[in-house]
Design an enzyme around this catalytic site. Structure first.
Site, short mmCIF file in Angstrom:
data_model
loop_
_atom_site.label_atom_id
_atom_site.label_comp_id
_atom_site.label_asym_id
_atom_site.label_seq_id
_atom_site.Cartn_x
_atom_site.Cartn_y
_atom_site.Cartn_z
N GLY A 14 -6.37 -0.41 -9.76
CA GLY A 14 -7.34 -0.73 -8.71
C GLY A 14 -7.43 0.38 -7.68
N ARG A 17 -10.78 2.46 -4.70
CA ARG A 17 -11.07 2.35 -3.25
C ARG A 17 -9.91 1.64 -2.56
NH1 ARG A 17 -14.93 -2.37 -4.64
NH2 ARG A 17 -13.66 -4.12 -3.96
N ASN A 91 -1.53 -2.67 -8.05
CA ASN A 91 -2.30 -2.87 -6.82
C ASN A 91 -3.59 -3.68 -7.04
OD1 ASN A 91 -3.41 -1.93 -4.00
ND2 ASN A 91 -4.96 -1.33 -5.50
N TYR A 156 -4.74 -17.35 -4.38
CA TYR A 156 -4.23 -16.01 -4.03
C TYR A 156 -2.76 -16.09 -3.61
CZ TYR A 156 -4.43 -11.44 -1.58
OH TYR A 156 -4.23 -10.15 -1.15
N ALA A 158 -0.58 -18.35 -4.50
CA ALA A 158 0.23 -18.65 -5.69
C ALA A 158 0.43 -17.38 -6.52
CB ALA A 158 -0.45 -19.73 -6.53
N LYS A 160 0.34 -14.22 -5.44
CA LYS A 160 1.18 -13.25 -4.73
C LYS A 160 2.64 -13.74 -4.64
CE LYS A 160 -2.01 -10.15 -3.88
NZ LYS A 160 -2.03 -8.88 -4.63
P1 NAP Z 1 -10.32 -3.81 -2.60
O1 NAP Z 1 -10.85 -2.93 -1.54
O2 NAP Z 1 -11.13 -4.99 -3.01
O3 NAP Z 1 -9.98 -2.92 -3.88
C1 NAP Z 1 -9.49 -3.50 -5.05
C2 NAP Z 1 -9.76 -2.57 -6.22
O4 NAP Z 1 -9.23 -3.21 -7.40
C3 NAP Z 1 -11.26 -2.37 -6.47
O5 NAP Z 1 -11.52 -1.01 -6.71
C4 NAP Z 1 -11.52 -3.23 -7.70
O6 NAP Z 1 -12.55 -2.76 -8.53
C5 NAP Z 1 -10.20 -3.13 -8.44
N1 NAP Z 1 -10.04 -4.20 -9.42
C6 NAP Z 1 -10.36 -5.51 -9.27
N2 NAP Z 1 -10.11 -6.19 -10.40
C7 NAP Z 1 -9.58 -5.31 -11.28
C8 NAP Z 1 -9.15 -5.40 -12.62
N3 NAP Z 1 -9.17 -6.58 -13.27
N4 NAP Z 1 -8.69 -4.28 -13.24
C9 NAP Z 1 -8.68 -3.08 -12.59
N5 NAP Z 1 -9.09 -2.95 -11.32
C10 NAP Z 1 -9.55 -4.03 -10.66
O7 NAP Z 1 -8.89 -4.42 -2.19
P2 NAP Z 1 -7.74 -3.87 -1.23
O8 NAP Z 1 -7.90 -4.50 0.09
O9 NAP Z 1 -7.63 -2.40 -1.34
O10 NAP Z 1 -6.47 -4.57 -1.91
C11 NAP Z 1 -5.59 -3.91 -2.82
C12 NAP Z 1 -4.40 -4.81 -3.07
O11 NAP Z 1 -3.76 -5.12 -1.83
C13 NAP Z 1 -4.76 -6.15 -3.70
O12 NAP Z 1 -3.76 -6.53 -4.62
C14 NAP Z 1 -4.77 -7.08 -2.52
O13 NAP Z 1 -4.52 -8.42 -2.90
C15 NAP Z 1 -3.63 -6.52 -1.70
N6 NAP Z 1 -3.67 -6.88 -0.29
C16 NAP Z 1 -4.74 -6.54 0.50
C17 NAP Z 1 -4.73 -6.91 1.84
C18 NAP Z 1 -5.84 -6.56 2.77
O14 NAP Z 1 -5.83 -7.03 3.92
N7 NAP Z 1 -6.82 -5.75 2.37
C19 NAP Z 1 -3.66 -7.65 2.36
C20 NAP Z 1 -2.60 -7.99 1.53
C21 NAP Z 1 -2.61 -7.59 0.20
P3 NAP Z 1 -14.09 -3.32 -8.41
O15 NAP Z 1 -14.61 -2.73 -7.18
O16 NAP Z 1 -14.77 -2.83 -9.63
O17 NAP Z 1 -13.97 -4.81 -8.34
#
Ligand code: NAP
Length: 249
Positions: A14, A17, A91, A156, A158, A160
């Protein structure tokens, strides 16, 4: 000067971005060659190109992390292209937020499939090359929500919380081969995932954060870089909150 991760090969899921992209850029800065995973070739290749433009080594490794055959082919491709695999950052993640009474079975399955099954499939696929190298670093991106729970995010939370149990189990299984497995529990990080949330929710997150700012993807990338370093070689099975103090345990 020799960079901390020179000679290491990393796969970040992932990583087109947000947090994944910041992790990929940081690991490349530290000297690792980075396989940039995302669902589609083009956005993954754009991050790889950004790394190359900064003088690093990277290539795109598109695959849906919840598709077993695609994950196996991706890992095989990375090992063939770069000659090994030492670091995996699980990620890739999605949300499908709603209260439980309104939550559809497909909302549950989609979130568990990407966030938890994806980590299972990628970890299983990389263990062999890591065992061969007798060195490995696996970092799972969990969430404060997996520790504290959150209304509207039962699926989500569950996933995590499951990822945290998974982290500790694989740390026990892989430790004898010098493979460490740790997780990071980010708080509220400014990415596309959180950009659509209502302003009141951002304010509430800010008020619950002692450091009085929201997190940036680079805050998470720095912690990943530490877990991947030699300095962290005696740390495994740990869950590090990177959340400005939001959840204290
Ligand atoms: P994001 O901006 O939505 O980026 C997630 C990336 O993962 C996107 O590029 C997406 O691609 C890709 N992705 C989704 N499904 C996928 C799959 N099945 N196979 C391969 N790639 C996939 O999210 P983020 O905020 O950077 O979050 C990254 C991680 O941190 C996640 O695990 C999230 O749960 C965790 N997290 C985030 C936060 C927060 O506040 N942002 C807080 C705690 C934990 P597409 O664009 O094509 O969908």
């Amino acid at each position: 000067m020799c960079k901390e991760l020179a000679g290491k090969i990393a796969l970040v899921t992932g990583a087109a971005r947000g947090i994944g992209q910041a992790i990929a850029l940081h690991l490349a800065e530290l000297g690792a060659a980075v396989a940039v995973n995302d669902l589609f070739e083009e956005p993954a290749a754009a991050t790889a190109a950004q790394i190359q433009a900064a003088g690093g080594r990277a290539s795109a490794a598109p695959a849906n992390v919840s598709d077993a055959a695609a994950v196996e082919a991706m890992v095989e491709g990375v090992v063939q292209e770069w000659g090994g695999l030492h670091i995996l950052v699980n990620n890739a993640g999605i949300t499908r937020d709603t209260l439980l009474l309104r939550m559809k079975e497909e909302d549950w399955e989609a979130v568990l499939d990407t966030n938890l099954k994806g980590a299972f499939l990628c970890t299983k696929a990389v263990l062999r090359p890591m065992m061969k190298a007798r060195w490995g670093r696996i970092v799972n991106i969990a969430s404060v929500v997996g520790l504290a729970g959150n209304a509207g995010q039962a699926n989500y939370a569950a996933a995590k919380a499951g990822l945290i149990g998974f982290t500790r189990s694989i740390a026990r299984e892989a430790g004898s081969r010098s493979i460490t497995v740790n997780a990071i529990a980010p708080g509220f990080i400014c990415t596309e995932m959180t950009s659509g949330l209502p302003e009141a929710m951002r304010q509430a997150a800010l008020e619950q954060t002692p450091l009085r700012r929201l997190g940036q993807p680079e805050d998470i990338a720095a912690a990943v870089g530490f877990f991947c370093s030699e300095k962290a070689g005696f740390i495994t099975g740990q869950i590090l909150s990177v959340d400005g103090g939001m959840v204290m345990r």
